[in-house]
Write an enzyme that holds these catalytic residues in place. Sequence first.
Site, PDB file in Angstrom:
ATOM      1  N   GLU A 124      15.400 -14.264  16.788  1.00  0.00           N
ATOM      2  CA  GLU A 124      16.258 -13.640  15.766  1.00  0.00           C
ATOM      3  C   GLU A 124      17.420 -12.969  16.449  1.00  0.00           C
ATOM      4  O   GLU A 124      17.248 -12.340  17.502  1.00  0.00           O
ATOM      5  CB  GLU A 124      15.472 -12.592  14.976  1.00  0.00           C
ATOM      6  CG  GLU A 124      14.414 -13.191  14.093  1.00  0.00           C
ATOM      7  CD  GLU A 124      13.791 -12.156  13.165  1.00  0.00           C
ATOM      8  OE1 GLU A 124      14.390 -11.089  12.955  1.00  0.00           O
ATOM      9  OE2 GLU A 124      12.702 -12.424  12.664  1.00  0.00           O
ATOM     10  N   HIS A 136       2.825 -14.380  10.929  1.00  0.00           N
ATOM     11  CA  HIS A 136       3.575 -15.638  10.855  1.00  0.00           C
ATOM     12  C   HIS A 136       3.270 -16.590  12.022  1.00  0.00           C
ATOM     13  O   HIS A 136       3.010 -17.769  11.819  1.00  0.00           O
ATOM     14  CB  HIS A 136       5.079 -15.382  10.853  1.00  0.00           C
ATOM     15  CG  HIS A 136       5.520 -14.357   9.834  1.00  0.00           C
ATOM     16  ND1 HIS A 136       4.951 -14.245   8.599  1.00  0.00           N
ATOM     17  CD2 HIS A 136       6.498 -13.411   9.873  1.00  0.00           C
ATOM     18  CE1 HIS A 136       5.548 -13.275   7.925  1.00  0.00           C
ATOM     19  NE2 HIS A 136       6.489 -12.754   8.678  1.00  0.00           N
ATOM     20  N   ASP A 173       4.454  -7.173  13.943  1.00  0.00           N
ATOM     21  CA  ASP A 173       5.377  -7.548  12.866  1.00  0.00           C
ATOM     22  C   ASP A 173       5.388  -9.060  12.626  1.00  0.00           C
ATOM     23  O   ASP A 173       5.478  -9.508  11.489  1.00  0.00           O
ATOM     24  CB  ASP A 173       6.793  -7.058  13.221  1.00  0.00           C
ATOM     25  CG  ASP A 173       7.795  -7.333  12.110  1.00  0.00           C
ATOM     26  OD1 ASP A 173       7.488  -6.991  10.949  1.00  0.00           O
ATOM     27  OD2 ASP A 173       8.883  -7.888  12.397  1.00  0.00           O
ATOM     28  N   LYS A 198      13.720 -10.047  18.984  1.00  0.00           N
ATOM     29  CA  LYS A 198      14.900  -9.592  18.237  1.00  0.00           C
ATOM     30  C   LYS A 198      16.088  -9.600  19.207  1.00  0.00           C
ATOM     31  O   LYS A 198      15.912  -9.467  20.418  1.00  0.00           O
ATOM     32  CB  LYS A 198      14.704  -8.159  17.736  1.00  0.00           C
ATOM     33  CG  LYS A 198      13.530  -7.984  16.777  1.00  0.00           C
ATOM     34  CD  LYS A 198      13.925  -8.242  15.344  1.00  0.00           C
ATOM     35  CE  LYS A 198      12.772  -7.989  14.388  1.00  0.00           C
ATOM     36  NZ  LYS A 198      12.948  -8.618  13.084  1.00  0.00           N
ATOM     37  N   ASP A 212       2.052 -14.745   3.152  1.00  0.00           N
ATOM     38  CA  ASP A 212       2.665 -14.863   4.475  1.00  0.00           C
ATOM     39  C   ASP A 212       3.776 -15.872   4.264  1.00  0.00           C
ATOM     40  O   ASP A 212       3.524 -17.069   4.158  1.00  0.00           O
ATOM     41  CB  ASP A 212       1.667 -15.368   5.517  1.00  0.00           C
ATOM     42  CG  ASP A 212       2.286 -15.363   6.900  1.00  0.00           C
ATOM     43  OD1 ASP A 212       3.415 -15.866   7.046  1.00  0.00           O
ATOM     44  OD2 ASP A 212       1.654 -14.845   7.841  1.00  0.00           O
ATOM     45  N   HIS A 213       5.018 -15.372   4.163  1.00  0.00           N
ATOM     46  CA  HIS A 213       6.056 -16.270   3.648  1.00  0.00           C
ATOM     47  C   HIS A 213       6.325 -17.448   4.578  1.00  0.00           C
ATOM     48  O   HIS A 213       6.878 -18.451   4.158  1.00  0.00           O
ATOM     49  CB  HIS A 213       7.323 -15.489   3.267  1.00  0.00           C
ATOM     50  CG  HIS A 213       8.176 -15.088   4.435  1.00  0.00           C
ATOM     51  ND1 HIS A 213       7.901 -14.002   5.204  1.00  0.00           N
ATOM     52  CD2 HIS A 213       9.299 -15.621   4.946  1.00  0.00           C
ATOM     53  CE1 HIS A 213       8.817 -13.878   6.148  1.00  0.00           C
ATOM     54  NE2 HIS A 213       9.691 -14.862   6.016  1.00  0.00           N
ATOM     55  N   LYS A 257      19.340 -17.178  15.419  1.00  0.00           N
ATOM     56  CA  LYS A 257      18.119 -17.228  14.614  1.00  0.00           C
ATOM     57  C   LYS A 257      17.596 -18.657  14.617  1.00  0.00           C
ATOM     58  O   LYS A 257      18.300 -19.591  14.213  1.00  0.00           O
ATOM     59  CB  LYS A 257      18.435 -16.796  13.183  1.00  0.00           C
ATOM     60  CG  LYS A 257      17.203 -16.780  12.266  1.00  0.00           C
ATOM     61  CD  LYS A 257      17.530 -16.063  10.968  1.00  0.00           C
ATOM     62  CE  LYS A 257      16.388 -16.157   9.953  1.00  0.00           C
ATOM     63  NZ  LYS A 257      15.191 -15.410  10.339  1.00  0.00           N
ATOM     64  N   LYS A 279       2.791  -8.243   3.411  1.00  0.00           N
ATOM     65  CA  LYS A 279       2.509  -7.590   4.676  1.00  0.00           C
ATOM     66  C   LYS A 279       3.286  -6.272   4.771  1.00  0.00           C
ATOM     67  O   LYS A 279       4.256  -6.126   4.045  1.00  0.00           O
ATOM     68  CB  LYS A 279       2.844  -8.517   5.843  1.00  0.00           C
ATOM     69  CG  LYS A 279       4.354  -8.805   5.998  1.00  0.00           C
ATOM     70  CD  LYS A 279       4.605  -9.675   7.170  1.00  0.00           C
ATOM     71  CE  LYS A 279       4.860  -8.864   8.397  1.00  0.00           C
ATOM     72  NZ  LYS A 279       6.256  -8.405   8.537  1.00  0.00           N
ATOM     73  N   ARG A 333       9.874   4.077  -9.368  1.00  0.00           N
ATOM     74  CA  ARG A 333       9.974   5.508  -9.665  1.00  0.00           C
ATOM     75  C   ARG A 333      11.254   5.905 -10.393  1.00  0.00           C
ATOM     76  O   ARG A 333      11.262   6.779 -11.240  1.00  0.00           O
ATOM     77  CB  ARG A 333       9.962   6.300  -8.353  1.00  0.00           C
ATOM     78  CG  ARG A 333       8.601   6.572  -7.813  1.00  0.00           C
ATOM     79  CD  ARG A 333       8.705   7.014  -6.388  1.00  0.00           C
ATOM     80  NE  ARG A 333       9.338   5.964  -5.580  1.00  0.00           N
ATOM     81  CZ  ARG A 333       9.454   6.009  -4.264  1.00  0.00           C
ATOM     82  NH1 ARG A 333       9.033   7.053  -3.606  1.00  0.00           N
ATOM     83  NH2 ARG A 333      10.008   5.023  -3.591  1.00  0.00           N
TER      84      ARG A 333
END
Length: 512
Positions: free
Chosen positions: A237, A262, A257, A362, A198-199, A367, A169, A62
């Site tokens: 994480e 994943h 999420d 989380k 889906d990485h 991680k 996603k 934009r």
Amino acid sequence: MSISSDNPLREDLLSRQVAKPCSLVIFGATGDLTHRKLIPALYNLAADNDLPPGIKVTGFARRDKTDDYWRNELAESNRKNSRSGHDPEVWEEFASNISYHRGNFNDTDAYHSLSRHLDMIDADGSTMHNRLFYLSTAPEFFPIVLENLKEAGLNQSRNGGWTRVIIEKPLGSDLTTAQELNRVLSNTFSEDDTYRIDHYLGKETAQNIMILRFANAIFEPLWRSRFIEQVQITCAEDLGMEGGRGGYYDTAGATRDMVQNHLLQLLCLIAMEPPTDLSADSVRDEKVKVLRSLRRMGPEEVERNIVRAQYTHGEINDESVPGYLQEERIADESKTESYVAMRIFIDNWRWEGTPFYVRMGKRLPKKATEISLHLKSPPNVLFQKLPSIDGSNVLTMRIQPDEGMSVRMLSKLPGNTLQIEPVKMDFHYLSSFGKGSPEAYERLLLDAMAGDATLFARRDEVENAWLFIDAIESAWHEHEQPPPMAEYPAGSWGPPEADQLLAERGHHWREL
Ligand code: BG6
């Protein structure tokens, strides 16, 4: 690893298509994903000479910007995010193929002018008239972008080129919304031209799961409930709700999420049967069978097999961090989980009775994503007089960081007495192959340019995953007496209830 030349696995690997030149149009060009992942991935492919010549990148967003202004912004973020550093010469060459196209997602004219822009780019023949549209916008814009692409005829292939779409996603927030999105997608692009990213599937170690299982005689016979006591999939994480993510996250939660996509994808790779070949559909057929075999849970099963929790105030890396409910853009009385631990059963021939423990949280201490298969113990008849020791062999796949694998086994401690100690056989990608792994997005972008959808989710995968997740969400949010929300201090490994979940069967979470 040696694979004989008449092995079909090898032929399939060798015959993988190569990435073709194309115009890549990124919708949501000024967003976080473009800056942190997509442009650095393309840059690194260019730096490694893996990017097909003739790739032209057009950003669509934009805000009003010139090509040069956008290129400078991208150079800045590439410096921060590229895994291999930033070589100004490579960058200049790569950036000369980047342009910016201003437009509102709901402005039909902007798509017609985009069409003219792409025709101009195609004119010298370098893109071979191939087009790849990347939807990296907020999900509420997916339908409008797709409809406008169609209205401007941009979904049509032309002059012998192909036209494909990659979509990020979240692919819906439940089965109904996912089906609606899939309906709009299929109105615009054929399933063969649709690449749902889906990485996690692009991560090197996730790709290695099939090789590990189907190219190694040592593991395959053991890969079933007869020998496997339990499987654990953990995604930890240390991050919380940084970068203004709270608003989105509070509407999703750990399960939507990360588990719906994943973690269920990883579970499928671990649990699936060998595909008949390595074509995208053969692999995805097997994954869908796993998803369809997941034991569905009603409210009582959800209460028995799933723990959900929110973090409270705590410390991570010696820093004090707020609790989930005190984070920015989180509703005061939020009932969204930042942690989930599940005991999942797969009701099929191979996995009958083996629990798959899946957890995501989380604000855990670090991680790390890991999968471990815990083998049943051998008969305890010979060494029962020795101090008791957990005798199970464990095969661990480290998805990230420090990608690799290890096998835990028992060994005699050197010396004149009989003492048994656990030892570890370890394989690290970095030391074995002398180089780190590419980023997931590098592989996935190349695959989409090559027309290989193996590492992308098919429509029925996404919908079957939602079917499983919807039952859980409904037990939490629509049932009269929903199961409780547990708590864990930030920086801990989760609530005690999650330890209890495993203790019920004499299991415990692997320490990461
Ligand atoms: C995203 C989730 O899909 O994956 C994030 O939305 C999560 O919440 C991220 O942090 C994790 O990805 P990675 O590759 O850093 O493990």
